[in-house]
Design a protein around this motif. Structure first.
Motif, PDB file in Angstrom:
ATOM      1  N   ASN A   1       0.805  -1.227   0.000  1.00 54.11           N
ATOM      2  CA  ASN A   1       0.000   0.000   0.000  1.00 54.11           C
ATOM      3  C   ASN A   1       0.834   1.271   0.000  1.00 54.11           C
ATOM      4  O   ASN A   1       0.341   2.328  -0.370  1.00 54.11           O
ATOM      5  N   ASN A   2       2.086   1.169   0.426  1.00 55.63           N
ATOM      6  CA  ASN A   2       2.906   2.372   0.599  1.00 55.63           C
ATOM      7  C   ASN A   2       4.321   2.164   0.072  1.00 55.63           C
ATOM      8  O   ASN A   2       4.979   1.180   0.413  1.00 55.63           O
ATOM      9  N   TYR A   3       4.754   3.100  -0.770  1.00 48.71           N
ATOM     10  CA  TYR A   3       6.117   3.105  -1.296  1.00 48.71           C
ATOM     11  C   TYR A   3       7.033   3.708  -0.233  1.00 48.71           C
ATOM     12  O   TYR A   3       6.649   4.645   0.482  1.00 48.71           O
ATOM     13  N   MET A   4       8.262   3.181  -0.127  1.00 52.64           N
ATOM     14  CA  MET A   4       9.190   3.699   0.867  1.00 52.64           C
ATOM     15  C   MET A   4      10.587   3.894   0.294  1.00 52.64           C
ATOM     16  O   MET A   4      11.014   3.154  -0.590  1.00 52.64           O
ATOM     17  N   THR A   5      11.265   4.901   0.817  1.00 49.60           N
ATOM     18  CA  THR A   5      12.683   5.065   0.557  1.00 49.60           C
ATOM     19  C   THR A   5      13.424   4.917   1.879  1.00 49.60           C
ATOM     20  O   THR A   5      12.932   5.326   2.936  1.00 49.60           O
ATOM     21  N   LEU A   6      14.618   4.327   1.822  1.00 52.47           N
ATOM     22  CA  LEU A   6      15.450   4.115   2.999  1.00 52.47           C
ATOM     23  C   LEU A   6      16.763   4.857   2.786  1.00 52.47           C
ATOM     24  O   LEU A   6      17.514   4.536   1.865  1.00 52.47           O
ATOM     25  N   ASN A   7      17.021   5.840   3.608  1.00 51.37           N
ATOM     26  CA  ASN A   7      18.205   6.673   3.461  1.00 51.37           C
ATOM     27  C   ASN A   7      19.202   6.326   4.565  1.00 51.37           C
ATOM     28  O   ASN A   7      19.034   6.713   5.730  1.00 51.37           O
ATOM     29  N   HIS A   8      20.225   5.557   4.216  1.00 44.83           N
ATOM     30  CA  HIS A   8      21.220   5.113   5.196  1.00 44.83           C
ATOM     31  C   HIS A   8      22.021   6.286   5.746  1.00 44.83           C
ATOM     32  O   HIS A   8      22.333   6.325   6.945  1.00 44.83           O
ATOM     33  N   ALA A   9      22.394   7.218   4.893  1.00 50.07           N
ATOM     34  CA  ALA A   9      23.278   8.309   5.311  1.00 50.07           C
ATOM     35  C   ALA A   9      22.635   9.179   6.389  1.00 50.07           C
ATOM     36  O   ALA A   9      23.298   9.626   7.324  1.00 50.07           O
ATOM     37  N   HIS A  10      21.321   9.420   6.274  1.00 48.84           N
ATOM     38  CA  HIS A  10      20.635  10.319   7.208  1.00 48.84           C
ATOM     39  C   HIS A  10      19.705   9.583   8.165  1.00 48.84           C
ATOM     40  O   HIS A  10      18.985  10.235   8.923  1.00 48.84           O
ATOM     41  N   ARG A  11      19.715   8.237   8.127  1.00 41.97           N
ATOM     42  CA  ARG A  11      18.819   7.441   8.974  1.00 41.97           C
ATOM     43  C   ARG A  11      17.393   7.986   8.885  1.00 41.97           C
ATOM     44  O   ARG A  11      16.784   8.373   9.865  1.00 41.97           O
ATOM     45  N   GLN A  12      16.891   7.992   7.666  1.00 42.90           N
ATOM     46  CA  GLN A  12      15.603   8.617   7.395  1.00 42.90           C
ATOM     47  C   GLN A  12      14.815   7.759   6.406  1.00 42.90           C
ATOM     48  O   GLN A  12      15.389   7.164   5.494  1.00 42.90           O
ATOM     49  N   ILE A  13      13.502   7.682   6.609  1.00 41.13           N
ATOM     50  CA  ILE A  13      12.632   6.958   5.683  1.00 41.13           C
ATOM     51  C   ILE A  13      11.654   7.928   5.035  1.00 41.13           C
ATOM     52  O   ILE A  13      11.268   8.924   5.625  1.00 41.13           O
ATOM     53  N   GLY A  14      11.302   7.641   3.793  1.00 37.17           N
ATOM     54  CA  GLY A  14      10.291   8.415   3.086  1.00 37.17           C
ATOM     55  C   GLY A  14       9.125   7.504   2.742  1.00 37.17           C
ATOM     56  O   GLY A  14       9.312   6.342   2.389  1.00 37.17           O
ATOM     57  N   ILE A  15       7.887   8.024   2.835  1.00 39.18           N
ATOM     58  CA  ILE A  15       6.691   7.218   2.590  1.00 39.18           C
ATOM     59  C   ILE A  15       5.716   7.999   1.730  1.00 39.18           C
ATOM     60  O   ILE A  15       5.496   9.202   1.928  1.00 39.18           O
ATOM     61  N   ALA A  16       5.105   7.306   0.765  1.00 38.46           N
ATOM     62  CA  ALA A  16       4.036   7.878  -0.056  1.00 38.46           C
ATOM     63  C   ALA A  16       3.131   6.735  -0.508  1.00 38.46           C
ATOM     64  O   ALA A  16       3.559   5.575  -0.556  1.00 38.46           O
ATOM     65  N   PRO A  17       1.868   7.028  -0.844  1.00 37.33           N
ATOM     66  CA  PRO A  17       0.960   5.971  -1.324  1.00 37.33           C
ATOM     67  C   PRO A  17       1.523   5.301  -2.573  1.00 37.33           C
ATOM     68  O   PRO A  17       1.965   5.961  -3.504  1.00 37.33           O
ATOM     69  N   ALA A  18       1.529   3.985  -2.571  1.00 32.62           N
ATOM     70  CA  ALA A  18       2.076   3.235  -3.701  1.00 32.62           C
ATOM     71  C   ALA A  18       1.092   3.196  -4.861  1.00 32.62           C
ATOM     72  O   ALA A  18      -0.122   3.191  -4.667  1.00 32.62           O
ATOM     73  N   VAL A  19       1.629   3.168  -6.071  1.00 27.05           N
ATOM     74  CA  VAL A  19       0.823   2.982  -7.282  1.00 27.05           C
ATOM     75  C   VAL A  19       0.754   1.482  -7.577  1.00 27.05           C
ATOM     76  O   VAL A  19       1.790   0.829  -7.709  1.00 27.05           O
TER      77      VAL A  19
END
Length: 304
Positions: free
Chosen positions: A280-298
């Motif tokens: 249901n949700n697309y994610m990005t995993l950013n190792h350098a900044h220990r940060q995740i991004g989330i948006a509704p998946a297509v």
């Protein structure tokens, strides 16, 4: 077992890359592996080294659509709107972020005196993530794990979620099966939506954080209308994706299936979001900044 998949590195594409797939692993092997493709944070690495130091995009399809890992970037064709960013809590070894609440929205068709159906009525039940936990003001985290199929919630939360999903017998029925020690749901949950509130999120400038405010029903309505799940940091899990296999013997007769939400061991456990979340949700995993991004998946079955 050997399988084939599509492997693309830049403009170089291998359509039928052969790879081995294991159905089970030795208990000794678990001590020396770094998870799926080494996507985890370095805190979980066997040697304390992050195998990937840049951005990873994660998309998982429904049914037989497969999935996609994008190393070094994200795939804008796989999500709608803009990514909302969240920081991994300090000291956490997992891709995670605080979870504030979970809301179950059911839709019921109400009839008038002439028995003619009128517009469906939506009923919303919001559950605070700390309800009954006895942990005061502490807020649990949601751990995002591509190696887990289902969603695991603390027993107290899983119990209430299934009460609201079934909405039967004065709200007391949960569908819990003592024979299988698992929750069950109707095999058709098209009238159910689950909304998860995360946060606080990181402002896109990266300098401050936004405060979480109480959710209003209009927030869910706007999210449904615009297709954007980042209004007030709430993200959708479709009810249909919670339906698993039929319960043996009685499932086929009464339309009962195992639930994609099950209870973890203790009420103090963090929440674990597996593949149902990623469907249901697309994610990005950013190792350098220990940060995740989330948006509704297509997905192919929800294209506008």
């Amino acid at each position: 077992t050997l399988h084939t998949d599509v492997l693309q590195i830049g403009d170089f594409v291998v359509d039928h890359q052969v790879m081995g797939v294991a159905k089970s692993l030795s208990s000794n092997l678990h001590k020396n592996i770094d998870g799926s493709f080494g996507l985890g944070l370095k805190d979980l690495s066997f040697n304390g080294i992050s195998l990937i130091r840049r951005l990873i995009g994660v998309w998982m399809g429904t049914g037989h659509q497969g999935g996609e890992l994008t190393f070094g970037g994200r795939d804008p064709a796989r999500f709608k709107g803009e990514l909302e960013y969240f920081s991994v809590p300090q000291g956490s070894a997992y891709w995670s972020t605080p979870v504030r609440s979970i809301t179950v929205i059911t839709q019921e068709v109400v009839t008038n005196k002439t028995e003619a159906p009128i517009h469906p009525k939506k009923i919303s039940h919001q559950i605070d993530s700390r309800v009954g936990s006895g942990t005061g003001v502490s807020v649990p985290s949601a751990i995002f794990d591509t190696s887990t199929d289902i969603i695991l919630l603390p027993p107290r939360v899983a119990h209430k979620v299934h009460q609201y999903i079934h909405n039967f017998f004065f709200g007391l029925y949960t569908g819990y099966s003592y024979l299988s020690n698992s929750y069950t749901v109707p095999c058709n949950l098209d009238n159910v939506e689950i909304w998860v509130e995360l946060g606080p999120s990181v402002e896109r400038s990266g300098s401050t954080t936004s405060n979480i405010t109480g959710a209003s029903y209009a927030t869910f309505e706007r999210a449904n209308t615009t297709g954007s799940g980042y209004g007030n940091n709430k993200f959708l899990i479709r009810g249909r994706d919670l339906v698993r296999e039929h319960v043996p013997v009685v499932g086929g007769l009464f339309g009962v299936c195992f639930s994609g939400i099950q209870a973890s061991k203790t009420d103090e456990d963090d929440w674990v979001f597996g593949n149902i979340w990623f469907m249901n949700n697309y994610m990005t995993l950013n190792h350098a900044h220990r940060q995740i991004g989330i948006a509704p998946a297509v997905q192919m079955d929800n294209l506008d």
